[in-house]
Design an enzyme around this catalytic site. Structure first.
Site, short mmCIF file in Angstrom:
data_model
loop_
_atom_site.label_atom_id
_atom_site.label_comp_id
_atom_site.label_asym_id
_atom_site.label_seq_id
_atom_site.Cartn_x
_atom_site.Cartn_y
_atom_site.Cartn_z
N ASP A 9 0.89 -1.26 -0.34
CA ASP A 9 -0.21 -0.17 -0.16
C ASP A 9 1.10 1.32 -0.20
O ASP A 9 1.78 1.78 0.53
CB ASP A 9 -0.95 -0.10 1.49
CG ASP A 9 -1.95 1.20 0.96
OD1 ASP A 9 -1.73 2.32 1.00
OD2 ASP A 9 -3.34 0.57 1.47
N ILE A 10 0.57 2.00 -0.82
CA ILE A 10 1.87 3.16 -1.09
C ILE A 10 1.13 4.37 0.10
O ILE A 10 2.04 5.39 0.18
CB ILE A 10 1.25 4.12 -2.69
CG1 ILE A 10 0.18 4.24 -2.42
CG2 ILE A 10 2.53 3.08 -3.57
CD1 ILE A 10 -0.41 5.38 -3.75
N GLU A 58 -12.93 3.05 -1.12
CA GLU A 58 -12.21 3.50 -2.41
C GLU A 58 -11.86 3.37 -3.44
O GLU A 58 -11.16 4.29 -4.56
CB GLU A 58 -11.15 3.55 -1.37
CG GLU A 58 -9.92 2.50 -0.91
CD GLU A 58 -10.46 2.13 -0.46
OE1 GLU A 58 -9.70 1.40 0.25
OE2 GLU A 58 -11.50 2.15 0.75
N HIS A 76 -10.13 -6.22 -3.06
CA HIS A 76 -8.84 -6.21 -2.77
C HIS A 76 -9.01 -6.31 -1.88
O HIS A 76 -9.95 -6.09 -0.31
CB HIS A 76 -8.28 -4.47 -3.06
CG HIS A 76 -8.39 -3.62 -2.36
ND1 HIS A 76 -10.15 -3.00 -3.12
CD2 HIS A 76 -8.31 -3.08 -1.40
CE1 HIS A 76 -10.26 -1.48 -1.80
NE2 HIS A 76 -9.18 -1.78 -1.46
N HIS A 109 -6.92 -6.36 2.21
CA HIS A 109 -5.46 -5.51 3.26
C HIS A 109 -5.38 -6.16 3.98
O HIS A 109 -5.73 -6.68 4.98
CB HIS A 109 -6.08 -4.55 4.24
CG HIS A 109 -6.62 -3.02 3.43
ND1 HIS A 109 -6.21 -1.93 3.11
CD2 HIS A 109 -8.05 -2.95 2.58
CE1 HIS A 109 -6.71 -1.15 2.35
NE2 HIS A 109 -7.59 -1.69 1.78
#
Length: 134
Positions: free
Chosen positions: A29-30, A89, A94, A96
């Site tokens: 994750d950025i 978002e 996806h 996490h």
């Protein structure tokens, strides 16, 4: 129009890849909650809602995420790897995976870390090494 995650999977947008299979792609994750915070996405569908995946794809996503979480636990000092599915978002399923030492580490409202490229590379390489040794 392709999602940002599809563009990452296709290599159109750079990422810090930690693992990949025929069906899934995992990258750092950025804007991480913790060092090693990783996203896992299906490569062949942009389905927005995880529970709309067919049963086989859902089970395969969970199996891939499990293997990755085990590798992450070996690579990142932490008590456990937490899993969250939010999906609000980016309209692309996806998962996490977040290294955590307390439940507070999974607070998505918390301030995010700012890492430099050297840190991202070191973290990605250490997780990838463990994943490939699994």
């Amino acid at each position: 129009m392709a999602t940002i995650f599809t563009k990452i999977v296709k290599g159109e947008i750079p990422s810090w890849k930690v693992a990949e299979s025929e069906d899934f792609y995992a990258f750092l994750d950025i804007s991480p909650l913790a060092k090693g915070h990783t996203l896992v996405v299906p490569k062949h569908t942009e389905e927005d809602y995880i529970f709309n995946l067919d049963a086989d794809s859902y089970i395969a996503l969970m199996a891939f995420s499990r293997k990755l979480a085990i590798a992450m636990k070996r690579a990142i000092p932490c008590k456990r790897i937490g899993m969250a599915v939010l999906g609000m978002e980016v309209p692309h399923t996806h998962v996490h995976l977040v290294p955590m030492n307390s439940e507070a580490d999974m607070d998505f409202r918390a301030s995010r870390l700012s890492l430099d490229a050297k840190e991202y590379k070191q973290i990605a390489d250490s997780i990838a090494k463990e994943f490939n040794n699994e």
